[in-house]
Design a protein around this motif. Structure first.
Motif, short mmCIF file in Angstrom:
data_model
loop_
_atom_site.label_atom_id
_atom_site.label_comp_id
_atom_site.label_asym_id
_atom_site.label_seq_id
_atom_site.Cartn_x
_atom_site.Cartn_y
_atom_site.Cartn_z
N ALA A 204 11.19 17.53 2.90
CA ALA A 204 11.24 16.93 4.23
C ALA A 204 10.13 15.74 4.20
N LEU A 205 9.35 15.81 3.44
CA LEU A 205 8.18 14.70 3.33
C LEU A 205 8.77 13.63 2.52
N CYS A 206 9.41 13.96 1.57
CA CYS A 206 10.21 12.70 0.65
C CYS A 206 11.22 12.09 1.44
N GLY A 207 11.85 13.01 2.49
CA GLY A 207 12.79 12.38 3.21
C GLY A 207 12.11 11.20 4.38
N GLU A 208 10.88 11.87 4.85
CA GLU A 208 10.06 11.05 5.54
C GLU A 208 9.78 9.60 4.99
N HIS A 209 9.46 9.89 3.69
CA HIS A 209 8.99 8.45 3.07
C HIS A 209 10.22 7.38 3.00
N VAL A 210 11.46 8.07 2.78
CA VAL A 210 12.51 7.12 3.08
C VAL A 210 12.62 6.71 4.36
N THR A 211 12.39 7.14 5.55
CA THR A 211 12.84 6.75 6.69
C THR A 211 11.79 5.72 7.05
N LEU A 212 10.36 6.03 6.57
CA LEU A 212 9.39 5.16 6.74
C LEU A 212 9.65 3.66 5.98
N ASP A 213 10.19 3.96 4.81
CA ASP A 213 10.53 2.59 3.80
C ASP A 213 11.68 1.81 4.77
N GLU A 214 12.60 2.61 5.30
CA GLU A 214 13.67 2.02 5.95
C GLU A 214 13.31 1.30 7.47
N GLU B 106 -1.95 14.01 -14.38
CA GLU B 106 -1.31 13.30 -15.44
C GLU B 106 -0.19 12.79 -14.98
N LEU B 107 0.41 13.36 -14.32
CA LEU B 107 1.87 12.64 -13.37
C LEU B 107 1.31 11.51 -12.69
N THR B 108 0.36 11.89 -11.73
CA THR B 108 0.09 10.76 -10.87
C THR B 108 -0.38 9.60 -11.50
N ALA B 109 -1.14 9.77 -12.58
CA ALA B 109 -1.59 8.56 -13.34
C ALA B 109 -0.56 7.70 -14.10
N ALA B 110 0.64 8.61 -14.14
CA ALA B 110 1.75 8.08 -14.88
C ALA B 110 2.68 7.04 -13.83
N ALA B 111 2.44 7.51 -12.56
CA ALA B 111 3.19 6.63 -11.54
C ALA B 111 2.97 5.29 -11.48
N SER B 112 4.24 4.45 -11.43
CA SER B 112 3.91 3.22 -11.65
C SER B 112 4.91 2.64 -10.36
N PRO B 113 4.43 1.47 -9.78
CA PRO B 113 3.12 0.83 -9.96
C PRO B 113 2.06 1.65 -9.31
N THR B 114 0.46 1.47 -9.59
CA THR B 114 -0.11 2.40 -9.21
C THR B 114 -0.89 1.52 -7.93
N SER B 115 -1.39 2.42 -7.20
CA SER B 115 -2.06 2.10 -5.79
C SER B 115 -3.27 1.19 -6.08
N LEU C 139 0.86 -0.99 0.05
CA LEU C 139 -0.01 0.05 0.05
C LEU C 139 0.89 1.15 -0.10
N LEU C 140 2.00 1.25 0.53
CA LEU C 140 2.71 2.53 1.15
C LEU C 140 3.66 2.88 -0.25
N THR C 141 4.17 1.83 -0.81
CA THR C 141 5.10 2.25 -1.93
C THR C 141 4.59 2.79 -3.02
N PRO C 142 3.18 2.20 -3.64
CA PRO C 142 2.80 2.89 -4.65
C PRO C 142 2.06 4.31 -4.27
N HIS C 143 1.81 4.32 -3.00
CA HIS C 143 1.15 5.53 -2.51
C HIS C 143 2.14 6.76 -2.72
N THR C 144 3.33 6.42 -2.00
CA THR C 144 4.48 7.52 -1.73
C THR C 144 4.83 7.65 -3.12
#
Length: 153
Positions: A80-90, A139-148, A52-57
């Motif tokens: 900072a939010l992108c950095g938090e995404h990395v921290t959550l993944d870690e 448009e950019l969000t729709a192109a994100a892969s994988p999708t949620s 759930l988290l990976t395609p969302h971020t």
């Protein structure tokens, strides 16, 4: 979760908010399994949360964050939010590797992160972005892969 400014009426923000709820629910189950010492269940739930988290971020960063960070008023906040995404993944990887005692910390940091998005960035985006900006975000969000799993077809 935020409901005071109307930002959820924007499709992508409504989607991200719904995904937040799903991620929090799955993380709550992960936290309870870790507290109960259910190692096999923890492993399964880490995979569920990551699914759930990976395609969302990825979608947030590729779409909304990309457009917002062009405005120097948002660049540092978005970074900072992108950095938090990395921290959550870690943290999630460490839980997967057997440090199930980190599930509570992961849950708390996730909740804090989501509050910063829903109570800060999302309402600010409503007042900052205009029609063409939202079209680009979509448009950019729709192109994100994988999708949620919650993304509209």
């Amino acid at each position: 979760m935020c409901s005071y400014c109307g930002c959820q009426s924007i499709d992508v923000i409504g989607r991200f908010t719904a995904e937040h709820e799903e991620i929090i629910n799955a993380t709550g189950m992960l936290r309870r399994a870790a507290q109960a010492g259910c190692t096999d269940e923890v492993a399964e739930l880490v995979d569920e949360v990551a699914g759930l988290l990976t395609p969302h971020t990825d979608a947030e960063e590729v779409g909304l964050f990309t457009v917002l960070r062009r405005d120097e008023d948002f660049t540092e906040y978005v970074d900072a939010l992108c950095g938090e995404h990395v921290t959550l993944d870690e943290l999630l990887e460490r839980i997967r590797a057997g440090e199930s005692d980190l599930a509570d910390r992961f849950y708390k940091e996730l909740r804090s992160h989501i509050e910063r998005e829903e109570d800060g960035l999302f309402p600010a985006s409503l007042t900052t972005l205009r029609g063409d900006d939202w079209t680009e975000v979509d448009e950019l969000t729709a192109a994100a892969s994988p999708t949620s799993p919650l993304a509209s077809p």
